[in-house]
Design an enzyme around this catalytic site. Structure first.
Site, PDB file in Angstrom:
ATOM      1  N   THR A 228      84.610  45.185  35.704  1.00 51.84           N
ATOM      2  CA  THR A 228      83.984  44.309  36.839  1.00 51.84           C
ATOM      3  C   THR A 228      82.704  43.326  35.804  1.00 51.84           C
ATOM      4  O   THR A 228      82.201  43.843  35.038  1.00 51.84           O
ATOM      5  CB  THR A 228      83.155  45.256  37.842  1.00 51.84           C
ATOM      6  OG1 THR A 228      82.042  45.805  37.074  1.00 51.84           O
ATOM      7  CG2 THR A 228      84.001  45.981  38.539  1.00 51.84           C
ATOM      8  N   ASP A 262      80.004  49.744  44.239  1.00 60.40           N
ATOM      9  CA  ASP A 262      80.642  51.051  45.026  1.00 60.40           C
ATOM     10  C   ASP A 262      81.649  50.581  46.021  1.00 60.40           C
ATOM     11  O   ASP A 262      82.704  51.030  46.155  1.00 60.40           O
ATOM     12  CB  ASP A 262      79.551  51.936  45.441  1.00 60.40           C
ATOM     13  CG  ASP A 262      78.308  52.215  44.557  1.00 60.40           C
ATOM     14  OD1 ASP A 262      78.794  52.466  43.333  1.00 60.40           O
ATOM     15  OD2 ASP A 262      77.319  52.419  44.948  1.00 60.40           O
ATOM     16  N   ALA A 292      79.485  42.299  49.840  1.00 61.30           N
ATOM     17  CA  ALA A 292      78.315  43.230  49.782  1.00 61.30           C
ATOM     18  C   ALA A 292      77.175  43.022  48.944  1.00 61.30           C
ATOM     19  O   ALA A 292      75.911  43.530  49.519  1.00 61.30           O
ATOM     20  CB  ALA A 292      78.850  44.558  49.278  1.00 61.30           C
TER      21      ALA A 292
HETATM   22  O1  RIB Z   1      75.333  52.087  43.279  1.00 58.27           O
HETATM   23  C1  RIB Z   1      74.142  52.175  44.087  1.00 58.27           C
HETATM   24  C2  RIB Z   1      73.661  53.623  44.160  1.00 58.27           C
HETATM   25  O2  RIB Z   1      73.378  53.944  42.901  1.00 58.27           O
HETATM   26  C3  RIB Z   1      72.498  53.463  44.945  1.00 58.27           C
HETATM   27  O3  RIB Z   1      72.740  53.714  46.507  1.00 58.27           O
HETATM   28  C4  RIB Z   1      71.829  54.650  44.520  1.00 58.27           C
HETATM   29  O4  RIB Z   1      71.598  55.893  45.444  1.00 58.27           O
HETATM   30  C5  RIB Z   1      72.447  55.172  43.338  1.00 58.27           C
HETATM   31  O5  RIB Z   1      73.281  56.202  43.213  1.00 58.27           O
END
Ligand code: RIB
Length: 311
Positions: A228, A262, A292
């Site tokens: 990424t 994520d 996001a």
């Molecule tokens: O990737 C973001 C996340 O990283 C956050 O929500 C935090 O909790 C960490 O785990």
């Protein structure tokens, strides 16, 4: 594609962390020994595993989460957020330690810095993975990250049912056992994670291009690699086709990048499970990641399919 279509109850099983995100906006991060004032504190559901599960479910994926939270208010916040998004939380274990917490600062450009106290995440054990065989047998794709113990990640790779695909985002980065690396399809890394893993593997690619990182990572076992590149999108490399292509991102105004990676990984994993080619799945996932970053917090900013289409 899953070996037995009838047994694939879940498009995606996410194995990973669940954290309460304690977020403060800052003009700039403090230097060592310095104190700065920030915004009011905001508390959001987060954690890389929980974020992926919510992102996938919001896109319409049939999603289950295997995680551990504490028997406390943060744990209840996380369970409520999963259930509101439609995630199957039957695999979320409760108790053993307080819920994990992430201390997050976000600067005016939307960039974040994160320190995680793993709490209950550190108590998600290999035995918990073995006890969840029914979930593994019912998932097309399993996605995992590194905010849970490494031996639990290794057990996750061993627990895959025949035909189930493993997507690994090694965040925060750590040395990966060979059998975990070879199970990845794909390994999803950002630039920092790519450099870290290549360094551990003894490859000096610091000055090289992301294409070189991806090709070198492939030689260490993953069947595919996705790098990424933030606002520049992503790069995908597939050992089966020999392809190594860039996937651009739409331009957006970043408000808060927390959880965008994520959301990207969840979208990628979901679309791969539906049978899409890697580049096509990544093209969709970069749009999800771009959407996001346009909202505050992690899970609250994750888009629906209609919102992705409107981007
Ligand atoms: O990737 C973001 C996340 O990283 C956050 O929500 C935090 O909790 C960490 O785990």
């Amino acid at each position: 594609m899953h070996e037995n279509e009838d047994s694939a109850l879940y498009d995606l099983l996410v194995v990973g962390s669940a954290n309460a995100d304690l977020v403060i906006g800052v003009d700039r991060r403090p230097a060592p020994g310095e104190t700065v004032l920030g915004s009011d504190l905001a508390v959001h559901p987060g954690g890389k595993g929980a974020n992926q599960a919510v992102a996938a479910a919001r896109l319409g994926a049939r999603t289950a989460l295997l995680a551990r939270v504490g028997d406390d208010a943060h744990g209840r916040l996380l369970l409520e957020s999963q259930q509101a998004a439609g995630v199957d939380t039957g695999g979320v274990l409760v108790g053993g330690a307080p819920t994990g917490v992430a201390l997050i600062t976000v600067d005016p450009s939307g960039d974040n810095s994160i320190v995680v106290s793993p709490g209950a995440n550190a108590r998600l054990t290999p035995q918990d993975i073995r006890a969840a065989a029914a979930l593994f047998g019912a998932a097309r794709v399993v996605s995992v990250q590194l905010e849970i113990p490494l031996e639990t990640v290794a057990e996750t790779a061993r627990a895959l049912a025949p035909g189930t695909r493993l997507v690994l985002n090694p965040s925060p980065p750590a040395p990966l056992p060979e059998d975990v690396l070879t199970a990845c399809d794909p390994l999803v890394v950002n630039e920092h994670e790519a450099r870290y893993i290549l360094g551990i593997l003894g490859d000096d690619t610091a000055g090289a291009a992301p294409e070189d990182w991806a090709r070198t990572l492939l030689t260490h076992g993953p069947r595919s690699v996705v790098v990424t590149l933030g606002a520049a999108g992503a790069l995908v490399a597939d050992s089966r086709t020999g392809d190594c292509v860039r996937v651009p991102s739409p331009e957006v105004d970043a408000v808060d990048t927390t959880g965008a990676g994520d959301a990207f990984t969840a979208a990628l994993a979901w679309r791969l499970g539906l049978g899409e080619e890697l580049a096509a799945a990544a093209a969709f996932a970069v749009r999800v990641g771009a959407a996001a970053v346009t909202g505050q917090g992690a899970q609250a900013s994750f888009p629906t399919v209609a919102e992705v289409a409107a981007l």
